[in-house]
Motif scaffolding. Sequence first.
Motif, PDB file in Angstrom:
ATOM      1  N   GLU A   1     -11.150  -6.172  -3.672  1.00  0.00           N
ATOM      2  CA  GLU A   1     -10.471  -5.658  -4.865  1.00  0.00           C
ATOM      3  C   GLU A   1      -9.179  -4.958  -4.497  1.00  0.00           C
ATOM      4  O   GLU A   1      -8.163  -5.094  -5.194  1.00  0.00           O
ATOM      5  N   ILE A   2      -9.193  -4.220  -3.399  1.00  0.00           N
ATOM      6  CA  ILE A   2      -7.976  -3.535  -2.937  1.00  0.00           C
ATOM      7  C   ILE A   2      -6.917  -4.572  -2.578  1.00  0.00           C
ATOM      8  O   ILE A   2      -5.745  -4.436  -2.943  1.00  0.00           O
ATOM      9  N   ALA A   3      -7.327  -5.630  -1.874  1.00  0.00           N
ATOM     10  CA  ALA A   3      -6.390  -6.680  -1.471  1.00  0.00           C
ATOM     11  C   ALA A   3      -5.797  -7.378  -2.688  1.00  0.00           C
ATOM     12  O   ALA A   3      -4.597  -7.681  -2.719  1.00  0.00           O
ATOM     13  N   VAL A   4      -6.591  -7.610  -3.738  1.00  0.00           N
ATOM     14  CA  VAL A   4      -6.096  -8.253  -4.956  1.00  0.00           C
ATOM     15  C   VAL A   4      -5.058  -7.353  -5.637  1.00  0.00           C
ATOM     16  O   VAL A   4      -4.022  -7.835  -6.108  1.00  0.00           O
ATOM     17  N   GLN A   5      -5.311  -6.047  -5.688  1.00  0.00           N
ATOM     18  CA  GLN A   5      -4.335  -5.122  -6.281  1.00  0.00           C
ATOM     19  C   GLN A   5      -3.022  -5.146  -5.511  1.00  0.00           C
ATOM     20  O   GLN A   5      -1.938  -5.154  -6.108  1.00  0.00           O
ATOM     21  N   LEU A   6      -3.111  -5.173  -4.190  1.00  0.00           N
ATOM     22  CA  LEU A   6      -1.901  -5.200  -3.367  1.00  0.00           C
ATOM     23  C   LEU A   6      -1.137  -6.510  -3.536  1.00  0.00           C
ATOM     24  O   LEU A   6       0.093  -6.523  -3.529  1.00  0.00           O
ATOM     25  N   GLU A   7      -1.872  -7.601  -3.723  1.00  0.00           N
ATOM     26  CA  GLU A   7      -1.207  -8.885  -3.935  1.00  0.00           C
ATOM     27  C   GLU A   7      -0.499  -8.909  -5.290  1.00  0.00           C
ATOM     28  O   GLU A   7       0.629  -9.392  -5.402  1.00  0.00           O
ATOM     29  N   LYS A   8      -1.137  -8.364  -6.318  1.00  0.00           N
ATOM     30  CA  LYS A   8      -0.509  -8.317  -7.645  1.00  0.00           C
ATOM     31  C   LYS A   8       0.739  -7.454  -7.645  1.00  0.00           C
ATOM     32  O   LYS A   8       1.687  -7.721  -8.378  1.00  0.00           O
TER      33      LYS A   8
ATOM     34  N   ALA B   1      -4.109 -12.085  -0.592  1.00  0.00           N
ATOM     35  CA  ALA B   1      -5.200 -11.117  -0.668  1.00  0.00           C
ATOM     36  C   ALA B   1      -6.336 -11.503   0.274  1.00  0.00           C
ATOM     37  O   ALA B   1      -6.924 -10.641   0.931  1.00  0.00           O
ATOM     38  N   ALA B   2      -6.620 -12.777   0.352  1.00  0.00           N
ATOM     39  CA  ALA B   2      -7.723 -13.227   1.206  1.00  0.00           C
ATOM     40  C   ALA B   2      -7.432 -12.916   2.676  1.00  0.00           C
ATOM     41  O   ALA B   2      -8.317 -12.481   3.415  1.00  0.00           O
ATOM     42  N   ASP B   3      -6.182 -13.138   3.103  1.00  0.00           N
ATOM     43  CA  ASP B   3      -5.814 -12.858   4.493  1.00  0.00           C
ATOM     44  C   ASP B   3      -5.968 -11.377   4.811  1.00  0.00           C
ATOM     45  O   ASP B   3      -6.468 -11.000   5.869  1.00  0.00           O
TER      46      ASP B   3
ATOM     47  N   LEU C   1      -9.032  -6.799   7.246  1.00  0.00           N
ATOM     48  CA  LEU C   1      -9.795  -5.552   7.172  1.00  0.00           C
ATOM     49  C   LEU C   1     -11.200  -5.737   7.744  1.00  0.00           C
ATOM     50  O   LEU C   1     -11.702  -4.874   8.470  1.00  0.00           O
ATOM     51  N   GLU C   2     -11.836  -6.852   7.418  1.00  0.00           N
ATOM     52  CA  GLU C   2     -13.183  -7.112   7.911  1.00  0.00           C
ATOM     53  C   GLU C   2     -13.176  -7.354   9.424  1.00  0.00           C
ATOM     54  O   GLU C   2     -14.011  -6.809  10.148  1.00  0.00           O
ATOM     55  N   GLU C   3     -12.236  -8.157   9.884  1.00  0.00           N
ATOM     56  CA  GLU C   3     -12.204  -8.558  11.291  1.00  0.00           C
ATOM     57  C   GLU C   3     -11.970  -7.373  12.223  1.00  0.00           C
ATOM     58  O   GLU C   3     -12.570  -7.279  13.288  1.00  0.00           O
TER      59      GLU C   3
ATOM     60  N   LEU D   1       2.523   2.684  -0.470  1.00  0.00           N
ATOM     61  CA  LEU D   1       2.680   1.499   0.367  1.00  0.00           C
ATOM     62  C   LEU D   1       3.953   0.769  -0.030  1.00  0.00           C
ATOM     63  O   LEU D   1       4.354   0.788  -1.187  1.00  0.00           O
ATOM     64  N   THR D   2       4.569   0.094   0.936  1.00  0.00           N
ATOM     65  CA  THR D   2       5.787  -0.680   0.676  1.00  0.00           C
ATOM     66  C   THR D   2       5.557  -2.130   1.107  1.00  0.00           C
ATOM     67  O   THR D   2       4.720  -2.392   1.978  1.00  0.00           O
ATOM     68  N   PRO D   3       6.305  -3.064   0.531  1.00  0.00           N
ATOM     69  CA  PRO D   3       6.132  -4.477   0.874  1.00  0.00           C
ATOM     70  C   PRO D   3       6.493  -4.812   2.318  1.00  0.00           C
ATOM     71  O   PRO D   3       6.046  -5.821   2.841  1.00  0.00           O
ATOM     72  N   ASP D   4       7.292  -3.987   2.981  1.00  0.00           N
ATOM     73  CA  ASP D   4       7.690  -4.311   4.349  1.00  0.00           C
ATOM     74  C   ASP D   4       6.686  -3.821   5.388  1.00  0.00           C
ATOM     75  O   ASP D   4       6.894  -4.000   6.581  1.00  0.00           O
ATOM     76  N   MET D   5       5.576  -3.251   4.957  1.00  0.00           N
ATOM     77  CA  MET D   5       4.555  -2.783   5.891  1.00  0.00           C
ATOM     78  C   MET D   5       3.684  -3.955   6.364  1.00  0.00           C
ATOM     79  O   MET D   5       3.409  -4.878   5.599  1.00  0.00           O
ATOM     80  N   SER D   6       3.248  -3.891   7.612  1.00  0.00           N
ATOM     81  CA  SER D   6       2.367  -4.925   8.142  1.00  0.00           C
ATOM     82  C   SER D   6       0.931  -4.620   7.722  1.00  0.00           C
ATOM     83  O   SER D   6       0.631  -3.534   7.228  1.00  0.00           O
ATOM     84  N   TYR D   7       0.039  -5.602   7.943  1.00  0.00           N
ATOM     85  CA  TYR D   7      -1.363  -5.401   7.611  1.00  0.00           C
ATOM     86  C   TYR D   7      -1.927  -4.200   8.374  1.00  0.00           C
ATOM     87  O   TYR D   7      -2.687  -3.410   7.843  1.00  0.00           O
TER      88      TYR D   7
END
Length: 161
Positions: free
Chosen positions: A108-115, A122-124, A129-131, A145-151
């Motif tokens: 859910e967090i990844a989906v919010q960040l993708e939107k 979001a899946a990546d 996060l899991e890996e 958070l900013t768009p230029d930040m890495s995972y």
Amino acid sequence: MNKRNTRAFAFGILMAVIAFGTAYFFIKPNQSENRKIDENSAKEFLQAKGYTVLTNEVYTLLQQTKSEEPVNGNTEEKEESAEEDTELDEGSQVVYQLTIESGMTPGEIAVQLEKANVIDQAADFGNYLEEYGYSNKIQLGTFELTPDMSYKEIAKVITKS
């Protein structure tokens, strides 16, 4: 295994080693190991494979001409447009406020960040996060958070690590 089977197995291994050793030491390859490659044959080989061969002097000259500024009169226009671009980039730094509440999953967090266009997939990000074990360390709260930040940077911010 009995004594007879063990001896037969050992004899089979001995025969295989002798066969491979004979082939290794007595059968010569077609090409000599002492074959010397001269400069011309190396050049021809590389050019046949599609490479461009340059001498050190030519390479250095190309590097110098690449680093020099163009001499034409359009440099002022380029400098002005570059200054405008940097001003736009500084002013257009988008900061997204991510609020993580109790019960939210990493997906859910990844989906919010993708939107919010902070991440591309979001899946990546969820897999990341899991890996790397960040999914168990996510903290509640509001994060900038900013768009230029890495995972990795995003994961460290939301896990406060």
